[in-house]
Design a protein around this motif. Structure first.
Motif, mmCIF file in Angstrom:
data_model
loop_
_atom_site.group_PDB
_atom_site.id
_atom_site.type_symbol
_atom_site.label_atom_id
_atom_site.label_comp_id
_atom_site.label_asym_id
_atom_site.label_seq_id
_atom_site.Cartn_x
_atom_site.Cartn_y
_atom_site.Cartn_z
ATOM 1 N N ASN A 6 -44.918 11.220 78.435
ATOM 2 C CA ASN A 6 -45.828 10.832 79.407
ATOM 3 C C ASN A 6 -47.301 11.188 79.090
ATOM 4 O O ASN A 6 -47.994 10.438 78.976
ATOM 5 C CB ASN A 6 -45.734 11.376 80.773
ATOM 6 N N GLN A 7 -47.512 12.192 78.194
ATOM 7 C CA GLN A 7 -48.882 12.654 77.705
ATOM 8 C C GLN A 7 -49.205 11.738 76.714
ATOM 9 O O GLN A 7 -50.324 11.041 76.561
ATOM 10 C CB GLN A 7 -48.937 14.196 77.199
ATOM 11 N N THR A 8 -48.311 11.181 75.933
ATOM 12 C CA THR A 8 -48.717 10.260 74.880
ATOM 13 C C THR A 8 -49.163 8.794 75.354
ATOM 14 O O THR A 8 -49.887 8.323 74.904
ATOM 15 C CB THR A 8 -47.345 9.953 73.515
ATOM 16 N N THR A 9 -48.195 8.477 76.393
ATOM 17 C CA THR A 9 -48.519 7.251 76.865
ATOM 18 C C THR A 9 -49.806 7.142 77.657
ATOM 19 O O THR A 9 -50.349 6.179 77.648
ATOM 20 C CB THR A 9 -47.266 6.812 78.027
ATOM 21 N N GLU A 10 -50.099 8.171 78.434
ATOM 22 C CA GLU A 10 -51.135 8.411 79.228
ATOM 23 C C GLU A 10 -52.618 8.423 78.433
ATOM 24 O O GLU A 10 -53.591 8.002 78.722
ATOM 25 C CB GLU A 10 -51.256 9.571 80.026
ATOM 26 N N GLN A 11 -52.369 8.857 77.052
ATOM 27 C CA GLN A 11 -53.610 9.282 76.148
ATOM 28 C C GLN A 11 -53.642 8.281 75.227
ATOM 29 O O GLN A 11 -54.080 8.651 74.102
ATOM 30 C CB GLN A 11 -53.660 10.603 75.791
ATOM 31 N N ARG A 12 -53.160 7.028 75.119
ATOM 32 C CA ARG A 12 -53.363 6.120 74.021
ATOM 33 C C ARG A 12 -54.734 5.553 73.682
ATOM 34 O O ARG A 12 -55.632 5.509 74.925
ATOM 35 C CB ARG A 12 -52.452 4.886 74.416
ATOM 36 N N MET A 13 -54.921 5.630 72.515
ATOM 37 C CA MET A 13 -56.258 5.145 72.041
ATOM 38 C C MET A 13 -55.903 3.736 71.133
ATOM 39 O O MET A 13 -54.965 3.753 70.262
ATOM 40 C CB MET A 13 -56.953 6.267 71.114
ATOM 41 N N ALA A 14 -57.200 3.047 71.166
ATOM 42 C CA ALA A 14 -57.216 1.654 70.429
ATOM 43 C C ALA A 14 -58.578 1.691 69.714
ATOM 44 O O ALA A 14 -59.400 2.367 70.372
ATOM 45 C CB ALA A 14 -56.959 0.768 71.244
ATOM 46 N N ALA A 15 -58.627 0.913 68.777
ATOM 47 C CA ALA A 15 -60.076 0.560 67.968
ATOM 48 C C ALA A 15 -60.022 -0.830 67.992
ATOM 49 O O ALA A 15 -58.943 -1.629 67.499
ATOM 50 C CB ALA A 15 -60.087 1.164 66.731
ATOM 51 N N VAL A 16 -60.999 -1.522 68.447
ATOM 52 C CA VAL A 16 -61.178 -2.819 68.445
ATOM 53 C C VAL A 16 -62.547 -3.501 67.400
ATOM 54 O O VAL A 16 -63.410 -2.819 67.945
ATOM 55 C CB VAL A 16 -61.444 -3.587 69.795
ATOM 56 N N PHE A 33 -56.813 -2.852 66.693
ATOM 57 C CA PHE A 33 -56.442 -4.352 67.152
ATOM 58 C C PHE A 33 -57.864 -5.186 66.606
ATOM 59 O O PHE A 33 -59.072 -4.809 66.633
ATOM 60 C CB PHE A 33 -56.919 -4.496 68.729
ATOM 61 N N ILE A 34 -57.368 -6.333 66.034
ATOM 62 C CA ILE A 34 -58.388 -7.106 65.230
ATOM 63 C C ILE A 34 -58.434 -8.422 65.740
ATOM 64 O O ILE A 34 -57.778 -9.500 65.234
ATOM 65 C CB ILE A 34 -58.076 -7.103 63.637
ATOM 66 N N PRO A 35 -59.046 -8.945 66.895
ATOM 67 C CA PRO A 35 -59.132 -10.238 67.684
ATOM 68 C C PRO A 35 -60.057 -11.202 66.688
ATOM 69 O O PRO A 35 -60.778 -10.486 65.717
ATOM 70 C CB PRO A 35 -59.858 -9.746 68.867
ATOM 71 N N GLY A 36 -60.047 -12.627 66.880
ATOM 72 C CA GLY A 36 -61.027 -13.222 66.299
ATOM 73 C C GLY A 36 -62.415 -12.913 66.693
ATOM 74 O O GLY A 36 -62.643 -12.027 67.556
ATOM 75 N N ARG A 43 -62.908 -10.288 74.823
ATOM 76 C CA ARG A 43 -62.940 -10.045 76.124
ATOM 77 C C ARG A 43 -61.557 -9.661 76.614
ATOM 78 O O ARG A 43 -61.327 -8.791 77.402
ATOM 79 C CB ARG A 43 -63.584 -11.221 76.952
ATOM 80 N N GLN A 44 -60.698 -10.727 76.327
ATOM 81 C CA GLN A 44 -59.365 -10.762 76.862
ATOM 82 C C GLN A 44 -58.490 -9.388 76.195
ATOM 83 O O GLN A 44 -57.921 -8.521 76.913
ATOM 84 C CB GLN A 44 -58.242 -11.920 76.590
ATOM 85 N N VAL A 45 -58.584 -8.954 74.969
ATOM 86 C CA VAL A 45 -58.298 -7.937 74.292
ATOM 87 C C VAL A 45 -58.754 -6.770 74.929
ATOM 88 O O VAL A 45 -58.099 -5.644 75.380
ATOM 89 C CB VAL A 45 -58.332 -7.728 72.850
ATOM 90 N N LEU A 46 -60.139 -6.635 75.248
ATOM 91 C CA LEU A 46 -60.722 -5.279 75.761
ATOM 92 C C LEU A 46 -60.268 -5.283 77.044
ATOM 93 O O LEU A 46 -59.775 -4.196 77.579
ATOM 94 C CB LEU A 46 -62.053 -5.503 75.952
ATOM 95 N N GLN A 47 -60.139 -6.128 78.017
ATOM 96 C CA GLN A 47 -59.539 -6.039 79.203
ATOM 97 C C GLN A 47 -57.985 -5.641 79.492
ATOM 98 O O GLN A 47 -57.775 -4.635 80.097
ATOM 99 C CB GLN A 47 -59.733 -7.431 80.207
ATOM 100 N N ARG A 48 -57.260 -5.987 78.495
ATOM 101 C CA ARG A 48 -55.803 -5.871 78.272
ATOM 102 C C ARG A 48 -55.800 -4.256 78.015
ATOM 103 O O ARG A 48 -55.029 -3.408 78.687
ATOM 104 C CB ARG A 48 -55.132 -6.416 77.286
ATOM 105 N N LEU A 49 -56.568 -3.678 77.040
ATOM 106 C CA LEU A 49 -56.470 -2.556 76.350
ATOM 107 C C LEU A 49 -57.070 -1.366 77.572
ATOM 108 O O LEU A 49 -56.579 -0.439 77.747
ATOM 109 C CB LEU A 49 -57.220 -2.546 75.211
ATOM 110 N N ALA A 50 -57.863 -1.925 78.276
ATOM 111 C CA ALA A 50 -58.729 -0.838 79.069
ATOM 112 C C ALA A 50 -57.756 -0.595 80.256
ATOM 113 O O ALA A 50 -57.832 0.503 80.885
ATOM 114 C CB ALA A 50 -59.921 -1.526 79.598
#
Length: 115
Positions: A6-16, A33-36, A43-50
């Motif tokens: 649960n800690q791993t899931t709750e503390q996920r990190m991403a770089a866009v 994450f490497i969007p176009g 915007r869509q990638v950021l909203q999903r990851l947030a």
């Protein structure tokens, strides 16, 4: 006590950002994450990851372009969206954000106070 899973899931990190900017983050366990370059896609990638990550590192150029969305997501979701410089260097966005946050918390710009 929270399980390790649960800690791993709750503390996920991403770089866009672009490939060169986000790839090094993968070495320390941050999901890249490497969007176009289309603002709509970013915007869509950021909203999903947030909605699914605790921390999202976002390339400064895009951070500035999507400032209103970033502020909204930081205010409404339990996520920290943090600007990172790209391969061309820093725009100073991170430092300005820290100064702004400290000024709001303390009531003055302590970084410009002279002794």
């Amino acid at each position: 006590m929270t399980s390790r899973k649960n800690q791993t899931t709750e503390q996920r990190m991403a770089a866009v950002g672009d490939y060169e900017t986000v790839l090094p983050f993968q070495a320390v366990g941050v999901e890249p994450f490497i969007p176009g370059n289309e603002v709509t896609e970013i915007r869509q990638v950021l909203q999903r990851l947030a909605a699914t990550h605790a921390v999202v590192f976002l390339m400064e150029r895009w951070f500035e372009e999507l400032r209103e969305l970033v502020d909204e997501l930081n205010d409404t979701l339990p996520v920290s969206i943090i600007p990172i410089p790209d391969q061309r260097g820093s725009w100073g966005v991170g430092v300005r954000n820290i100064k702004k946050s400290v000024e709001q918390a303390v009531g003055m710009d302590i970084f410009s106070v002279q002794s």
